[in-house]
Design a protein around this motif. Structure first.
Motif, PDB file in Angstrom:
ATOM      1  N   ALA A 134      10.423   2.783   4.302  1.00  0.00           N
ATOM      2  CA  ALA A 134      10.486   4.204   3.974  1.00  0.00           C
ATOM      3  C   ALA A 134      11.157   4.367   2.616  1.00  0.00           C
ATOM      4  O   ALA A 134      12.293   3.923   2.420  1.00  0.00           O
ATOM      5  CB  ALA A 134      11.254   4.969   5.041  1.00  0.00           C
ATOM      6  N   ALA A 135      10.438   4.969   1.671  1.00  0.00           N
ATOM      7  CA  ALA A 135      10.982   5.220   0.331  1.00  0.00           C
ATOM      8  C   ALA A 135      10.106   6.253  -0.344  1.00  0.00           C
ATOM      9  O   ALA A 135       8.881   6.253  -0.174  1.00  0.00           O
ATOM     10  CB  ALA A 135      11.014   3.936  -0.498  1.00  0.00           C
ATOM     11  N   ASP A 136      10.722   7.133  -1.107  1.00  0.00           N
ATOM     12  CA  ASP A 136       9.986   8.154  -1.844  1.00  0.00           C
ATOM     13  C   ASP A 136       9.569   7.575  -3.187  1.00  0.00           C
ATOM     14  O   ASP A 136      10.322   7.602  -4.161  1.00  0.00           O
ATOM     15  CB  ASP A 136      10.864   9.388  -2.040  1.00  0.00           C
ATOM     16  CG  ASP A 136      10.114  10.524  -2.729  1.00  0.00           C
ATOM     17  OD1 ASP A 136       8.940  10.330  -3.093  1.00  0.00           O
ATOM     18  OD2 ASP A 136      10.714  11.604  -2.905  1.00  0.00           O
ATOM     19  N   LEU A 137       8.356   7.053  -3.252  1.00  0.00           N
ATOM     20  CA  LEU A 137       7.880   6.386  -4.456  1.00  0.00           C
ATOM     21  C   LEU A 137       7.476   7.374  -5.548  1.00  0.00           C
ATOM     22  O   LEU A 137       7.109   6.950  -6.650  1.00  0.00           O
ATOM     23  CB  LEU A 137       6.705   5.464  -4.118  1.00  0.00           C
ATOM     24  CG  LEU A 137       7.028   4.346  -3.134  1.00  0.00           C
ATOM     25  CD1 LEU A 137       5.818   3.457  -2.911  1.00  0.00           C
ATOM     26  CD2 LEU A 137       8.218   3.521  -3.594  1.00  0.00           C
TER      27      LEU A 137
ATOM     28  N   VAL B 295       0.866  -1.183   0.000  1.00  0.00           N
ATOM     29  CA  VAL B 295       0.000   0.000   0.000  1.00  0.00           C
ATOM     30  C   VAL B 295       0.900   1.230   0.000  1.00  0.00           C
ATOM     31  O   VAL B 295       1.539   1.553   0.999  1.00  0.00           O
ATOM     32  CB  VAL B 295      -0.936   0.034   1.229  1.00  0.00           C
ATOM     33  CG1 VAL B 295      -1.941   1.179   1.087  1.00  0.00           C
ATOM     34  CG2 VAL B 295      -1.663  -1.300   1.404  1.00  0.00           C
ATOM     35  N   SER B 296       0.989   1.908  -1.132  1.00  0.00           N
ATOM     36  CA  SER B 296       1.862   3.083  -1.212  1.00  0.00           C
ATOM     37  C   SER B 296       1.219   4.266  -0.497  1.00  0.00           C
ATOM     38  O   SER B 296      -0.001   4.394  -0.439  1.00  0.00           O
ATOM     39  CB  SER B 296       2.148   3.435  -2.677  1.00  0.00           C
ATOM     40  OG  SER B 296       0.993   3.922  -3.331  1.00  0.00           O
ATOM     41  N   GLY B 297       2.064   5.121   0.067  1.00  0.00           N
ATOM     42  CA  GLY B 297       1.560   6.317   0.748  1.00  0.00           C
ATOM     43  C   GLY B 297       0.569   5.979   1.843  1.00  0.00           C
ATOM     44  O   GLY B 297      -0.538   6.511   1.876  1.00  0.00           O
TER      45      GLY B 297
ATOM     46  N   VAL C  28       3.546  -1.309   4.604  1.00  0.00           N
ATOM     47  CA  VAL C  28       3.216   0.109   4.752  1.00  0.00           C
ATOM     48  C   VAL C  28       4.363   0.936   4.196  1.00  0.00           C
ATOM     49  O   VAL C  28       5.535   0.593   4.374  1.00  0.00           O
ATOM     50  CB  VAL C  28       2.974   0.448   6.240  1.00  0.00           C
ATOM     51  CG1 VAL C  28       2.894   1.951   6.457  1.00  0.00           C
ATOM     52  CG2 VAL C  28       1.706  -0.231   6.737  1.00  0.00           C
ATOM     53  N   ASN C  29       4.022   2.034   3.528  1.00  0.00           N
ATOM     54  CA  ASN C  29       5.062   2.865   2.906  1.00  0.00           C
ATOM     55  C   ASN C  29       4.818   4.346   3.148  1.00  0.00           C
ATOM     56  O   ASN C  29       3.683   4.817   3.180  1.00  0.00           O
ATOM     57  CB  ASN C  29       5.102   2.605   1.394  1.00  0.00           C
ATOM     58  CG  ASN C  29       5.746   3.754   0.632  1.00  0.00           C
ATOM     59  OD1 ASN C  29       5.053   4.570   0.021  1.00  0.00           O
ATOM     60  ND2 ASN C  29       7.057   3.866   0.693  1.00  0.00           N
TER      61      ASN C  29
ATOM     62  N   ARG D 221      10.083   7.612  10.650  1.00  0.00           N
ATOM     63  CA  ARG D 221       9.314   7.721  11.892  1.00  0.00           C
ATOM     64  C   ARG D 221       7.822   7.559  11.622  1.00  0.00           C
ATOM     65  O   ARG D 221       7.117   6.841  12.349  1.00  0.00           O
ATOM     66  CB  ARG D 221       9.579   9.073  12.557  1.00  0.00           C
ATOM     67  CG  ARG D 221       8.813   9.278  13.850  1.00  0.00           C
ATOM     68  CD  ARG D 221       9.163  10.595  14.515  1.00  0.00           C
ATOM     69  NE  ARG D 221       8.402  10.813  15.725  1.00  0.00           N
ATOM     70  CZ  ARG D 221       8.500  11.889  16.491  1.00  0.00           C
ATOM     71  NH1 ARG D 221       9.372  12.852  16.167  1.00  0.00           N
ATOM     72  NH2 ARG D 221       7.768  12.016  17.575  1.00  0.00           N
ATOM     73  N   ALA D 222       7.335   8.204  10.555  1.00  0.00           N
ATOM     74  CA  ALA D 222       5.923   8.081  10.209  1.00  0.00           C
ATOM     75  C   ALA D 222       5.576   6.651   9.829  1.00  0.00           C
ATOM     76  O   ALA D 222       4.501   6.136  10.173  1.00  0.00           O
ATOM     77  CB  ALA D 222       5.576   9.031   9.064  1.00  0.00           C
TER      78      ALA D 222
END
Length: 264
Positions: free
Chosen positions: A64-67, A12-14, A36-37, A42-43
């Motif tokens: 954590a990754a900037d998709l 599930v992106s974002g 979860v992404n 931290r978020a």
């Protein structure tokens, strides 16, 4: 109806807040191994803890990754090279009429709202088709049909998602993979709460009251006459990801409270 997604891996992106977090919670509660992404570690960690607290026994982890970037997608796919369920929820929104939107901003909307889903779907679809089972969902918006003049870039990307999802569904015909879009209406996310906080304080109203009044004033065709809750959107997404939804594909499924004023 009992939805069992045990043995499936879901991305599930974002999904650190709002609709994405509600979807991740619902998918995890149905038994899927859920990823979860978000961009911020931290978020992501907080979201994972929230899912575990709400869905007892949930199998969930966070990455954590900037998709919204090619590099971020590539890094994410190294960690999660395969998935049975993909929810393309990542998105941005904000005021942006034709005069206020620069070329760079148009590109930013396109990369985050559109290309993130294209890249992830391209990465996972082939294996889904070979296994003869898979679910891809694009979280679009009623703004993809009711294009807002003051959120033009956002509306454009949401329309693009509808076209892409329909085309991929046809590409994956007879494969056992379904590809659909979900179109929420105004939804009570953290961003909407923050947007309405000042108005609510000035009018001595709760944010919930302000939200419902916003829907009535700005989306006059709403039939439910109130804002949608993230869990209501998530319920639709969880169903489309289920084995029971095997005959639903290529569809644009509205969870907009009746805002889009068409029969079909």
């Amino acid at each position: 109806m009992h939805i069992d997604l045990s043995g499936k891996t879901a991305v599930v992106s974002g999904s650190t807040a709002g609709i994405g977090l509600a979807i991740a919670t619902g998918i995890a509660a149905s038994g899927a191994d859920t990823i979860v992404n978000g961009r911020n570690q931290r978020a992501v960690d907080e979201a994972v803890a929230t899912v575990r607290a709400k869905a007892s026994g949930a199998k969930v982890r966070g990455i954590a990754a900037d998709l919204g970037t090619r590099a971020g997608c590539d890094a994410f796919l190294k960690d999660v090279p395969d998935a049975d369920i993909l929810i393309n929820n990542l998105g941005m929104y904000g005021p942006s009429d034709i005069f206020a939107t620069s070329d760079d901003e148009w590109e930013r909307y396109f990369q985050i709202n559109v290309m993130s889903g294209v890249r992830l779907t391209r990465a996972y679809l082939k294996d889904m088709m070979e296994r003869r089972w898979g679910r891809v969902v694009f979280v679009s918006s009623e703004s993809g049909l009711n294009i807002p003049s003051d959120m033009l870039a956002y509306g454009f990307t949401k329309t693009a998602q509808l076209s892409i999802a329909r085309g991929i569904a046809k590409f994956a015909a007879a494969s056992g993979v379904t590809v659909n879009s979900v179109l929420p209406g105004p939804t009570m996310t953290d961003g909407v709460r923050e947007m309405l906080r000042e108005t609510a304080q000035k009018q001595s109203k709760s944010i919930e009251q302000a939200a419902d009044e916003f829907v009535v004033s700005s989306r006059g065709t709403s039939i439910i006459r109130r804002i949608t809750m993230p869990e209501e959107v998530a319920n639709m997404v969880v169903y489309i990801c289920s084995p029971q939804a095997s005959a639903t594909t290529g569809a644009a499924l509205r969870v907009d409270g009746g805002i889009v004023d068409t029969i079909a």
